[in-house]
Every structure is written in C-alpha cells, then in structure tokens.
Design a protein around this motif. Structure first.
Motif, PDB file in Angstrom:
ATOM      1  N   ALA A 114     -62.294 -36.446  58.234  1.00  0.00           N
ATOM      2  CA  ALA A 114     -62.045 -37.316  59.375  1.00  0.00           C
ATOM      3  C   ALA A 114     -60.567 -37.689  59.347  1.00  0.00           C
ATOM      4  CB  ALA A 114     -62.909 -38.560  59.299  1.00  0.00           C
ATOM      5  N   MET A 115     -59.948 -37.670  60.503  1.00  0.00           N
ATOM      6  CA  MET A 115     -58.519 -37.962  60.588  1.00  0.00           C
ATOM      7  C   MET A 115     -58.300 -39.228  61.397  1.00  0.00           C
ATOM      8  SD  MET A 115     -57.234 -35.572  58.807  1.00  0.00           S
ATOM      9  CE  MET A 115     -55.501 -35.933  59.127  1.00  0.00           C
ATOM     10  N   SER A 116     -57.389 -40.035  60.923  1.00  0.00           N
ATOM     11  CA  SER A 116     -57.109 -41.305  61.585  1.00  0.00           C
ATOM     12  C   SER A 116     -55.610 -41.531  61.685  1.00  0.00           C
ATOM     13  CB  SER A 116     -57.727 -42.467  60.801  1.00  0.00           C
ATOM     14  OG  SER A 116     -59.123 -42.357  60.692  1.00  0.00           O
ATOM     15  N   TRP A 117     -55.261 -42.366  62.635  1.00  0.00           N
ATOM     16  CA  TRP A 117     -53.907 -42.909  62.729  1.00  0.00           C
ATOM     17  C   TRP A 117     -54.013 -44.418  62.506  1.00  0.00           C
ATOM     18  CZ3 TRP A 117     -49.500 -40.129  63.000  1.00  0.00           C
ATOM     19  CH2 TRP A 117     -49.595 -38.803  63.395  1.00  0.00           C
ATOM     20  N   TYR A 118     -53.163 -44.902  61.629  1.00  0.00           N
ATOM     21  CA  TYR A 118     -52.996 -46.326  61.394  1.00  0.00           C
ATOM     22  C   TYR A 118     -51.562 -46.688  61.797  1.00  0.00           C
ATOM     23  CZ  TYR A 118     -57.217 -46.606  58.448  1.00  0.00           C
ATOM     24  OH  TYR A 118     -58.512 -46.597  57.974  1.00  0.00           O
ATOM     25  N   THR A 166     -59.672 -43.017  65.089  1.00  0.00           N
ATOM     26  CA  THR A 166     -60.246 -42.025  64.189  1.00  0.00           C
ATOM     27  C   THR A 166     -60.891 -40.915  65.006  1.00  0.00           C
ATOM     28  OG1 THR A 166     -60.687 -43.636  62.445  1.00  0.00           O
ATOM     29  CG2 THR A 166     -61.993 -41.628  62.401  1.00  0.00           C
ATOM     30  N   ILE A 167     -60.766 -39.700  64.507  1.00  0.00           N
ATOM     31  CA  ILE A 167     -61.511 -38.576  65.063  1.00  0.00           C
ATOM     32  C   ILE A 167     -62.338 -37.979  63.937  1.00  0.00           C
ATOM     33  CG2 ILE A 167     -59.557 -36.971  64.760  1.00  0.00           C
ATOM     34  CD1 ILE A 167     -60.605 -35.574  67.368  1.00  0.00           C
ATOM     35  N   THR A 168     -63.630 -37.881  64.155  1.00  0.00           N
ATOM     36  CA  THR A 168     -64.539 -37.476  63.090  1.00  0.00           C
ATOM     37  C   THR A 168     -64.661 -35.953  63.024  1.00  0.00           C
ATOM     38  OG1 THR A 168     -66.445 -37.555  64.554  1.00  0.00           O
ATOM     39  CG2 THR A 168     -65.879 -39.575  63.377  1.00  0.00           C
ATOM     40  N   THR A 169     -65.379 -35.514  62.008  1.00  0.00           N
ATOM     41  CA  THR A 169     -65.702 -34.105  61.870  1.00  0.00           C
ATOM     42  C   THR A 169     -67.043 -33.973  61.187  1.00  0.00           C
ATOM     43  OG1 THR A 169     -64.856 -31.969  61.090  1.00  0.00           O
ATOM     44  CG2 THR A 169     -64.589 -33.852  59.618  1.00  0.00           C
ATOM     45  N   GLY A 179     -67.787 -32.485  65.189  1.00  0.00           N
ATOM     46  CA  GLY A 179     -68.124 -33.144  66.445  1.00  0.00           C
ATOM     47  C   GLY A 179     -66.940 -33.731  67.181  1.00  0.00           C
ATOM     48  N   GLY A 180     -65.993 -34.233  66.431  1.00  0.00           N
ATOM     49  CA  GLY A 180     -64.797 -34.766  67.076  1.00  0.00           C
ATOM     50  C   GLY A 180     -64.999 -36.050  67.838  1.00  0.00           C
ATOM     51  N   SER A 181     -65.937 -36.880  67.411  1.00  0.00           N
ATOM     52  CA  SER A 181     -66.074 -38.195  68.046  1.00  0.00           C
ATOM     53  C   SER A 181     -64.843 -39.034  67.764  1.00  0.00           C
ATOM     54  CB  SER A 181     -67.317 -38.908  67.516  1.00  0.00           C
ATOM     55  OG  SER A 181     -68.486 -38.193  67.832  1.00  0.00           O
ATOM     56  N   THR A 182     -64.485 -39.864  68.744  1.00  0.00           N
ATOM     57  CA  THR A 182     -63.294 -40.690  68.596  1.00  0.00           C
ATOM     58  C   THR A 182     -63.631 -42.168  68.693  1.00  0.00           C
ATOM     59  OG1 THR A 182     -62.851 -40.468  70.963  1.00  0.00           O
ATOM     60  CG2 THR A 182     -61.769 -38.902  69.493  1.00  0.00           C
ATOM     61  N   HIS A 183     -62.849 -42.962  67.983  1.00  0.00           N
ATOM     62  CA  HIS A 183     -63.055 -44.407  67.967  1.00  0.00           C
ATOM     63  C   HIS A 183     -61.685 -45.070  68.022  1.00  0.00           C
ATOM     64  CE1 HIS A 183     -67.203 -43.531  66.751  1.00  0.00           C
ATOM     65  NE2 HIS A 183     -66.665 -42.622  65.961  1.00  0.00           N
ATOM     66  N   TYR A 184     -61.434 -45.798  69.104  1.00  0.00           N
ATOM     67  CA  TYR A 184     -60.119 -46.391  69.344  1.00  0.00           C
ATOM     68  C   TYR A 184     -60.140 -47.905  69.145  1.00  0.00           C
ATOM     69  CZ  TYR A 184     -58.772 -41.997  71.592  1.00  0.00           C
ATOM     70  OH  TYR A 184     -58.481 -40.673  71.840  1.00  0.00           O
ATOM     71  N   ALA A 185     -59.039 -48.421  68.683  1.00  0.00           N
ATOM     72  CA  ALA A 185     -58.841 -49.864  68.702  1.00  0.00           C
ATOM     73  C   ALA A 185     -58.746 -50.320  70.157  1.00  0.00           C
ATOM     74  CB  ALA A 185     -57.564 -50.233  67.952  1.00  0.00           C
ATOM     75  N   ASP A 186     -59.243 -51.508  70.436  1.00  0.00           N
ATOM     76  CA  ASP A 186     -59.239 -52.013  71.811  1.00  0.00           C
ATOM     77  C   ASP A 186     -57.828 -52.059  72.392  1.00  0.00           C
ATOM     78  OD1 ASP A 186     -61.929 -54.456  71.347  1.00  0.00           O
ATOM     79  OD2 ASP A 186     -61.975 -52.302  71.809  1.00  0.00           O
ATOM     80  N   SER A 187     -56.861 -52.315  71.534  1.00  0.00           N
ATOM     81  CA  SER A 187     -55.484 -52.481  72.008  1.00  0.00           C
ATOM     82  C   SER A 187     -54.875 -51.197  72.550  1.00  0.00           C
ATOM     83  CB  SER A 187     -54.606 -53.028  70.882  1.00  0.00           C
ATOM     84  OG  SER A 187     -54.643 -52.160  69.770  1.00  0.00           O
ATOM     85  N   VAL A 188     -55.468 -50.045  72.224  1.00  0.00           N
ATOM     86  CA  VAL A 188     -54.869 -48.775  72.659  1.00  0.00           C
ATOM     87  C   VAL A 188     -55.787 -47.965  73.567  1.00  0.00           C
ATOM     88  CG1 VAL A 188     -53.520 -48.707  70.533  1.00  0.00           C
ATOM     89  CG2 VAL A 188     -55.641 -47.377  70.697  1.00  0.00           C
ATOM     90  N   ARG A 244     -54.841 -45.712  76.705  1.00  0.00           N
ATOM     91  CA  ARG A 244     -53.416 -45.369  76.635  1.00  0.00           C
ATOM     92  C   ARG A 244     -53.132 -44.285  75.598  1.00  0.00           C
ATOM     93  NH1 ARG A 244     -49.802 -48.971  74.960  1.00  0.00           N
ATOM     94  NH2 ARG A 244     -51.244 -50.116  73.613  1.00  0.00           N
ATOM     95  N   PHE A 245     -53.859 -44.288  74.506  1.00  0.00           N
ATOM     96  CA  PHE A 245     -53.645 -43.335  73.417  1.00  0.00           C
ATOM     97  C   PHE A 245     -54.787 -42.324  73.394  1.00  0.00           C
ATOM     98  CE2 PHE A 245     -51.057 -46.228  70.314  1.00  0.00           C
ATOM     99  CZ  PHE A 245     -50.181 -46.536  71.340  1.00  0.00           C
ATOM    100  N   THR A 246     -54.457 -41.104  72.995  1.00  0.00           N
ATOM    101  CA  THR A 246     -55.462 -40.050  72.862  1.00  0.00           C
ATOM    102  C   THR A 246     -55.222 -39.287  71.571  1.00  0.00           C
ATOM    103  OG1 THR A 246     -55.600 -39.785  75.269  1.00  0.00           O
ATOM    104  CG2 THR A 246     -56.515 -38.024  73.912  1.00  0.00           C
ATOM    105  N   ILE A 247     -56.264 -39.195  70.761  1.00  0.00           N
ATOM    106  CA  ILE A 247     -56.190 -38.412  69.524  1.00  0.00           C
ATOM    107  C   ILE A 247     -56.833 -37.064  69.772  1.00  0.00           C
ATOM    108  CG2 ILE A 247     -58.384 -39.273  68.594  1.00  0.00           C
ATOM    109  CD1 ILE A 247     -57.065 -39.221  65.798  1.00  0.00           C
TER     110      ILE A 247
END
Length: 116
Positions: free
Chosen positions: A33-37, A50-53, A55-64, A67-70
């Motif tokens: 799983a890959m994440s940006w902090y 975070t983008i999982t593996t 499947g590639g599910s994504t989970h974003y902080a509310d603040s982004v 606006r942001f795409t992983i």
C-alpha cells in the motif's frame, strides 16, 4: 535495500497544480500500500492519502478531497500525487510511504511551497 525517492516539489502559486512522483526500488512494489504524508512547519506529520493493493482503493484526508488524486503504476514502481487548486495551507514536506503489514518504508521527502 529499499529506496523511495520523491520528486516534483517546488514553489507554486495559490490555485496552481503540481504532480509529485515517488519511485520505489528494492521491494515488490505491487504488494505495498502506498501513501503520501505531509508535515508542515511546527506540525505533526499527517496522512494525506493512501492507495491500497490489490484493487487500488483510495482514502483521502478531508482537507484534500476533490483537489488531490493519487495513482500508481505498478509497471514503473511509481506512485503519483496530482495536486490541484493548491492552497497556502498545503505548504509542507511531502513524504512517500510504502507499507506491507509490519514493513514500512519512507522516502526523504520533497518540499511543496504554495505562495504568491
């Protein structure tokens, strides 16, 4: 030896865009799983997305959200963060993170400064 190398940071004006990249080596990228902090001056490091593996599910902080795409390219062992409509509060050092159960690796970080 595992290496995560971020690139793409810099100075950008409010409302602008930037794309960060994180190239991984020394690991089986598709299993992580890959994440940006990010960490702003005087603040704790926070999870951006975070983008999982598999499947590639994504989970974003509310603040982004919105606006942001992983995204990830397993063939290139690279994860990307497309950052749009940037705000001054997005200014931080952005870190790439790879995680597979108890195995966790970090990149060295790349600075993103949003300022006019």
């Amino acid at each position: 030896q595992v290496h995560l190398v971020e690139s793409g940071g810099g100075l950008v004006q409010p409302g602008g865009s930037v794309r960060l990249s994180c190239a991984a080596s020394g690991l089986t990228f598709s299993l992580y799983a890959m994440s940006w902090y990010r960490q702003a001056p005087g603040k704790e490091r926070e999870l951006v997305v975070t983008i999982t593996t598999p499947g590639g599910s994504t989970h974003y902080a509310d603040s982004v959200k919105g606006r942001f795409t992983i995204s990830r390219d397993n063939a290139k062992n690279t994860v990307y963060l497309q950052m749009n409509v940037l705000k001054p509060e997005d200014t931080a050092v952005y870190y790439c993170n790879a995680r597979n159960r108890a195995l966790v690796f970090w990149g060295q970080g790349t600075q993103v400064t949003v300022s006019s």
